[in-house]
Design a protein around this motif. Structure first.
Motif, PDB file in Angstrom:
ATOM      1  N   TRP A 178       0.815  -1.210   0.000  1.00 15.51           N
ATOM      2  CA  TRP A 178       0.000   0.000   0.000  1.00 15.51           C
ATOM      3  C   TRP A 178       0.845   1.255   0.000  1.00 15.51           C
ATOM      4  N   LEU A 179       2.040   1.210   0.556  1.00 14.52           N
ATOM      5  CA  LEU A 179       2.939   2.366   0.458  1.00 14.52           C
ATOM      6  C   LEU A 179       3.339   2.616  -0.997  1.00 14.52           C
ATOM      7  N   LEU A 180       3.668   1.553  -1.727  1.00 14.03           N
ATOM      8  CA  LEU A 180       4.040   1.718  -3.130  1.00 14.03           C
ATOM      9  C   LEU A 180       2.849   2.157  -3.968  1.00 14.03           C
ATOM     10  N   VAL A 181       1.690   1.631  -3.678  1.00 14.18           N
ATOM     11  CA  VAL A 181       0.489   2.060  -4.401  1.00 14.18           C
ATOM     12  C   VAL A 181       0.166   3.520  -4.089  1.00 14.18           C
ATOM     13  N   SER A 182       0.374   3.935  -2.852  1.00 13.20           N
ATOM     14  CA  SER A 182       0.105   5.331  -2.497  1.00 13.20           C
ATOM     15  C   SER A 182       1.056   6.272  -3.222  1.00 13.20           C
ATOM     16  N   ALA A 183       2.310   5.863  -3.420  1.00 14.08           N
ATOM     17  CA  ALA A 183       3.246   6.682  -4.190  1.00 14.08           C
ATOM     18  C   ALA A 183       2.749   6.851  -5.623  1.00 14.08           C
ATOM     19  N   LEU A 184       2.267   5.769  -6.212  1.00  9.50           N
ATOM     20  CA  LEU A 184       1.708   5.835  -7.562  1.00  9.50           C
ATOM     21  C   LEU A 184       0.484   6.754  -7.598  1.00  9.50           C
ATOM     22  N   ALA A 185      -0.390   6.633  -6.600  1.00  6.16           N
ATOM     23  CA  ALA A 185      -1.596   7.462  -6.566  1.00  6.16           C
ATOM     24  C   ALA A 185      -1.249   8.939  -6.436  1.00  6.16           C
ATOM     25  N   LEU A 186      -0.266   9.262  -5.599  1.00  8.49           N
ATOM     26  CA  LEU A 186       0.138  10.655  -5.437  1.00  8.49           C
ATOM     27  C   LEU A 186       0.725  11.222  -6.727  1.00  8.49           C
ATOM     28  N   MET A 187       1.502  10.406  -7.432  1.00  8.13           N
ATOM     29  CA  MET A 187       2.046  10.863  -8.708  1.00  8.13           C
ATOM     30  C   MET A 187       0.921  11.094  -9.712  1.00  8.13           C
ATOM     31  N   MET A 188      -0.059  10.203  -9.732  1.00 11.43           N
ATOM     32  CA  MET A 188      -1.190  10.373 -10.641  1.00 11.43           C
ATOM     33  C   MET A 188      -1.946  11.667 -10.345  1.00 11.43           C
ATOM     34  N   ILE A 189      -2.134  11.966  -9.074  1.00 11.68           N
ATOM     35  CA  ILE A 189      -2.823  13.202  -8.701  1.00 11.68           C
ATOM     36  C   ILE A 189      -2.037  14.422  -9.185  1.00 11.68           C
ATOM     37  N   GLY A 190      -0.717  14.393  -8.993  1.00 12.61           N
ATOM     38  CA  GLY A 190       0.106  15.512  -9.445  1.00 12.61           C
ATOM     39  C   GLY A 190       0.069  15.695 -10.947  1.00 12.61           C
ATOM     40  N   VAL A 191       0.144  14.594 -11.683  1.00 12.11           N
ATOM     41  CA  VAL A 191       0.113  14.680 -13.147  1.00 12.11           C
ATOM     42  C   VAL A 191      -1.259  15.144 -13.625  1.00 12.11           C
ATOM     43  N   LEU A 192      -2.326  14.641 -13.009  1.00 17.24           N
ATOM     44  CA  LEU A 192      -3.672  15.070 -13.388  1.00 17.24           C
ATOM     45  C   LEU A 192      -3.867  16.561 -13.134  1.00 17.24           C
ATOM     46  N   ARG A 193      -3.334  17.058 -12.054  1.00 19.61           N
ATOM     47  CA  ARG A 193      -3.409  18.507 -11.794  1.00 19.61           C
ATOM     48  C   ARG A 193      -2.714  19.273 -12.909  1.00 19.61           C
ATOM     49  N   TYR A 194      -1.569  18.788 -13.344  1.00 16.68           N
ATOM     50  CA  TYR A 194      -0.830  19.428 -14.436  1.00 16.68           C
ATOM     51  C   TYR A 194      -1.669  19.409 -15.715  1.00 16.68           C
ATOM     52  N   VAL A 195      -2.251  18.256 -16.026  1.00  8.87           N
ATOM     53  CA  VAL A 195      -3.035  18.109 -17.254  1.00  8.87           C
ATOM     54  C   VAL A 195      -4.266  19.007 -17.241  1.00  8.87           C
ATOM     55  N   LEU A 196      -4.984  19.024 -16.134  1.00  8.51           N
ATOM     56  CA  LEU A 196      -6.277  19.701 -16.081  1.00  8.51           C
ATOM     57  C   LEU A 196      -6.160  21.209 -15.927  1.00  8.51           C
ATOM     58  N   PHE A 197      -5.094  21.675 -15.266  1.00  2.00           N
ATOM     59  CA  PHE A 197      -5.074  23.091 -14.918  1.00  2.00           C
ATOM     60  C   PHE A 197      -3.861  23.864 -15.417  1.00  2.00           C
ATOM     61  N   ILE A 198      -2.803  23.181 -15.861  1.00  4.41           N
ATOM     62  CA  ILE A 198      -1.594  23.902 -16.261  1.00  4.41           C
ATOM     63  C   ILE A 198      -1.365  23.804 -17.757  1.00  4.41           C
ATOM     64  N   HIS A 199      -1.175  22.590 -18.277  1.00  2.34           N
ATOM     65  CA  HIS A 199      -0.917  22.446 -19.713  1.00  2.34           C
ATOM     66  C   HIS A 199      -1.296  21.029 -20.123  1.00  2.34           C
ATOM     67  N   PHE A 200      -2.333  20.920 -20.916  1.00  2.00           N
ATOM     68  CA  PHE A 200      -2.827  19.598 -21.318  1.00  2.00           C
ATOM     69  C   PHE A 200      -1.754  18.791 -22.032  1.00  2.00           C
ATOM     70  N   GLY A 201      -1.166  19.351 -23.088  1.00  2.00           N
ATOM     71  CA  GLY A 201      -0.166  18.618 -23.861  1.00  2.00           C
ATOM     72  C   GLY A 201       1.093  18.340 -23.076  1.00  2.00           C
ATOM     73  N   GLY A 202       1.565  19.345 -22.333  1.00  2.00           N
ATOM     74  CA  GLY A 202       2.785  19.156 -21.550  1.00  2.00           C
ATOM     75  C   GLY A 202       2.630  18.153 -20.435  1.00  2.00           C
ATOM     76  N   GLY A 203       1.395  18.025 -19.888  1.00  2.00           N
ATOM     77  CA  GLY A 203       1.185  17.089 -18.802  1.00  2.00           C
ATOM     78  C   GLY A 203       0.891  15.676 -19.244  1.00  2.00           C
ATOM     79  N   SER A 204       0.489  15.502 -20.502  1.00  2.00           N
ATOM     80  CA  SER A 204       0.101  14.171 -20.991  1.00  2.00           C
ATOM     81  C   SER A 204       1.313  13.411 -21.504  1.00  2.00           C
TER      82      SER A 204
END
Length: 513
Positions: free
Chosen positions: A424-450
């Protein structure tokens, strides 16, 4: 499908000789491919690579950190944390110093715009056939412009650029070793799982490409991997002061590498909570809130606060000065001045919810393709049906996860408490990275975050999930053959990309009239 077998005690060590020899073999394959990629790809043919090298060159020539607004010659990546760039500058300074004179003092290459001495714009080469339809014309233009901007580089700067690429290669190799070690710590009685993860990463085409170019992605892979490994060791062995201090050191290095490395901080705090344990076993209650409150009261708070204080104190001593500097220069600790014109307000999808799903769907498609095979400035794509095949293969482990869930529900999983918590620690690291990348995609730069490369620091988590799913599907006799099969198929896919698309594309691009 075979049921998962109970594992050995997490403290045990496997004596299988093939597993001890398999990792060096993976590293040799990776190093051979990565060095090849570093010379096959022309300078500047990776996402934002010219700007990353501008930062390196500025540090090598000026021996000081740049001010993003006062030192435009340092490039638009000069807001990034300095660890990778400082190391590359220190090593790349040798060829610059040996050249001396005009070469060592000349300006770095332009990351945008065309040099006056560069050749005229090239046409888009007819390479890849239907794959060209996946790529927008502006990405081809970015690749051509980067190629032209590096055409007149002095030999010393070209050597320094290749040197910086090799620094990335070393970090990439360290990332593979750490991924192997992480999975082996969690499942020491099943070393083929760690071997399967290493085999999957070593020849993965985009991992090889990104970690053989100039940029801080490879260094981020290494520091995140090191932090996750130490987190697991603390969870298994206990929060001894020397381990906690070492984890703080690595967290501090992460602060100096890239903001995305900060995902390891909440993971480390959760590991400390579990590692310090409880003073007594609280009485169970049918209420979740009551159970949570009793569990919190039962924690060894004094030991937890001492350990967390030590870890955070060391981290701040090592890396906190970077955020103080940002606050003094720019008015905020985390300074991200790029793509300001593309940012969206936080409530955009509340006002226009009809855009959320199409955006997520398009980002997932782009991220998946880029995770596997869109090279250069994401402008070198492969045969379109190949991505469909990759998607089908990527979903195979999910069938094994169903079996694991059933095993867990029936009490047949056989994992220890440490293994469950480590999972669950390793899965939580993956989940946190996904949240950070999704924030980038949705609010900063779609192409740069994808871009799939943002998930490379959590490849140990992704690799563990894939390995567990595959392992659950295989009969006992086939489990130890899986690393060889996956590694062989990944190597063939890598060579298919290299000689079927990468080499022809850049041969046509550089030879076009």
């Amino acid at each position: 499908m075979s049921a998962a077998k109970p594992n050995d005690n997490p403290r045990t060590r496997s004596s299988d000789p093939w597993s001890r020899l398999f990792l060096p073999g993976c590293l040799l394959v990776y190093l051979a491919l990565a060095v090849t990629y570093s010379f096959v790809f022309p300078l500047g043919q990776a996402p934002d690579e010219p700007a990353h090298f501008q930062y390196v060159l500025f540090l090598a020539q000026r021996a000081r950190l740049p001010d993003f607004y006062r030192d435009p010659q340092a490039g638009y990546e000069s807001y990034q944390a300095p660890l990778y760039y400082t190391l590359s500058a220190a090593i790349g300074k040798l060829p610059l110093s040996l050249a001396g004179g005009a070469e060592s003092a000349s300006s770095p290459p332009a990351a945008s715009g065309v040099r006056s001495d560069a050749p005229p714009s090239q046409g888009v080469p007819a390479v890849g056939g239907a794959a060209a339809k996946l790529v927008a014309e502006e990405t081809h233009e970015a690749a051509r412009e980067a190629l032209r901007s590096t055409a007149g580089l002095p030999p010393a700067q070209r050597t320094a650029w290749h040197t910086a690429r090799l620094v990335s290669v070393l970090f990439g190799a360290l990332g593979i070793w750490l991924a192997y070690a992480i999975v082996h710590v969690v499942f020491p009685g099943r070393p083929h799982l760690a071997a399967l993860v290493a085999a999957g990463i070593a020849a993965q085409p985009m991992y090889v490409h990104i970690t053989s170019s100039v940029g801080n992605d490879a260094a981020t892979v290494a520091v995140v991997g090191a932090a996750l490994l130490l987190v697991l060791l603390i969870l298994r062995e206990g929060p001894a002061p020397h381990r906690v201090a070492l984890l703080g050191l690595v967290l501090g290095l992460g602060m100096l590498t890239k903001d995305s490395a900060l995902i390891t901080l909440p993971v480390a705090l959760l590991a400390l909570v579990w590692a310090v344990g409880k003073r007594y076993k609280p009485e169970p209650s049918p209420s979740f809130i009551v159970n949570l409150g009793r569990w919190l009261v039962a924690l060894r708070w004094a030991r937890l606060l001492r350990s967390a204080g030590l870890m955070l104190g060391v981290a701040l001593v090592v890396g906190g000065w970077w955020y103080v500097r940002n606050t003094v220069l720019y008015g905020k600790p985390v300074h991200y001045p790029v793509n300001v014109d593309k940012r969206l307000p936080w409530d955009i999808y509340l006002l226009y919810p009809q855009f959320l799903w199409p955006t997520l769907r398009a980002a997932a498609r782009m991220t998946f393709r880029n995770f596997w095979a869109t090279f250069g400035w994401t402008n070198v794509a492969i045969w379109p049906p190949a991505y469909d095949i990759l998607l089908a293969l990527s979903l195979v482990p999910a069938l094994g996860w169903i079996g694991l869930i059933v095993d867990s529900a029936r009490g047949r999983l056989g994992w220890t408490v440490f293994q469950r918590r480590a999972f669950w620690l390793l899965v939580s690291a993956l989940a946190l990275m996904m949240i950070g990348v999704l924030r980038y995609v949705l609010f900063i730069h779609f192409g740069g975050g994808s871009q799939g490369r943002y998930y490379f620091p959590v490849l140990p988590s992704l690799g563990m999930l894939a390995a567990l799913g595959i392992d659950r599907l295989l009969p006992g006799a086939a489990k130890k053959a899986a690393p060889f099969l996956v590694g062989g198929l990944m190597l063939l896919f890598n060579l298919y990309c290299l000689f079927g698309y990468i080499v022809p594309y850049y041969s046509a691009l550089t030879d076009a009239p």
